[in-house]
Design an enzyme around this catalytic site. Structure first.
Site, PDB file in Angstrom:
ATOM      1  N   CYS A 182       0.844  -1.197   0.000  1.00 13.25           N
ATOM      2  CA  CYS A 182       0.000   0.000   0.000  1.00 13.25           C
ATOM      3  C   CYS A 182       0.880   1.247   0.000  1.00 13.25           C
ATOM      4  O   CYS A 182       1.589   1.507   0.987  1.00 13.25           O
ATOM      5  CB  CYS A 182      -0.920  -0.009   1.224  1.00 13.25           C
ATOM      6  SG  CYS A 182      -1.873   1.505   1.443  1.00 13.25           S
ATOM      7  N   CYS A 190       0.051   3.619   2.920  1.00 15.38           N
ATOM      8  CA  CYS A 190       0.537   3.136   4.216  1.00 15.38           C
ATOM      9  C   CYS A 190       2.026   3.437   4.383  1.00 15.38           C
ATOM     10  O   CYS A 190       2.473   3.837   5.457  1.00 15.38           O
ATOM     11  CB  CYS A 190       0.285   1.637   4.342  1.00 15.38           C
ATOM     12  SG  CYS A 190      -1.451   1.142   4.185  1.00 15.38           S
TER      13      CYS A 190
END
Length: 267
Positions: free
Chosen positions: A121, A124
């Site tokens: 991600c 993230c």
């Protein structure tokens, strides 16, 4: 007899300019051009030149035996993954469903932030350094990391479908809030942290995850997790009280007669 002369200081086969090592004649200097003079034989080619190419001996390469390298074997220091960099003492990664449940139950009145992330991600990865700074600035807050790639089935039972995603828990109140944010909406995380960080005392036991969530986790067959409802657990713990036995007719009549005697004496 033919005499072979070399222009460049090397004569062959005359042994005057050769050195013998171990029975082998070795040249003292590399030849460039060899001149042959034949005095015993007369021919049209009384004198000529033979040119031999000079070959340089290349050094042998070292003999290397290749062997299969085991998977995960690295030489030198291990490179840290991005979600392992910058971790603070109050940050750790969840290993299993039971670990998450126990960590929330044993936190007491401490504020707990559950961080759901994925190694693939980009959001993230960008947000991780900022979360580490928040953890450093708030040492009394516990940050739990849940790797989505390792715990996909658990995240599915927890209804986590957006990353990065955060849960806030505290004491007897249980889950306070849950939301997703990025570096552009980091103010949402900062406001929630400022709102729920002040110390407080809970009047009841630590709640942790709701019972409905625990039942959903237990119903997931892919997770090695079991949970029993509170009502069923209380029934198993509390001993069964036997019902009272009815009075026999003899005892009942005797007690009535005693009551009549008491009434008559009072009169």
């Amino acid at each position: 007899m033919a005499e072979v002369c070399v222009k460049g200081g090397f004569v062959l086969p005359s042994s005057r300019n050769l050195s013998r090592k171990g029975g082998v004649l070795c040249s003292l200097s590399p030849p460039s051009t060899i001149e042959i003079k034949d005095r015993s034989h007369k021919s049209d080619f009384s004198e000529g030149r033979l040119v031999f190419p000079v070959r340089r001996i290349r050094p042998l390469k070292p003999f290397v035996v290749s062997s299969p390298v085991p998977k995960g074997f690295t030489i030198g220091p291990k490179t840290m993954k991005w979600w392992e960099q910058g971790l603070q003492p109050n940050m750790r990664e969840i290993e299993s469903t039971q670990d998450l449940v126990d960590s929330l139950r044993n936190a007491g009145d401490k504020l707990v932030v559950v961080d759901f992330f994925s190694p693939s991600c980009p959001g993230c990865k960008t947000l991780h350094p900022k979360i580490c700074k928040f953890a450093e600035a708030n040492p009394d807050v516990l940050f739990l990391q849940v790797n989505y790639e390792k715990h996909k089935s658990m995240c599915y039972s927890l209804h986590v479908h957006v990353l990065p995603f955060f849960w806030f828990f505290r004491g007897a109140q249980g889950r306070l809030c849950g939301f997703s944010c990025t570096t552009q909406t980091i103010k949402k995380f900062k406001d929630a942290l400022a709102k729920h960080t002040p110390e407080r005392c809970s009047l009841g036991p630590t709640k942790g995850l709701d019972e409905s969530v625990l039942l959903a986790l237990a119903a997931n067959k892919e997770l090695n997790f079991s949970y029993t409802k509170k009502e069923e657990a209380e029934k198993e713990v509390s001993p069964a009280i036997p019902p009272l036995a009815p009075l026999s007719p003899v005892l009942a009549s005797g007690s009535m007669e005693q009551g009549k005697e008491l009434v008559s004496t009072e009169r």
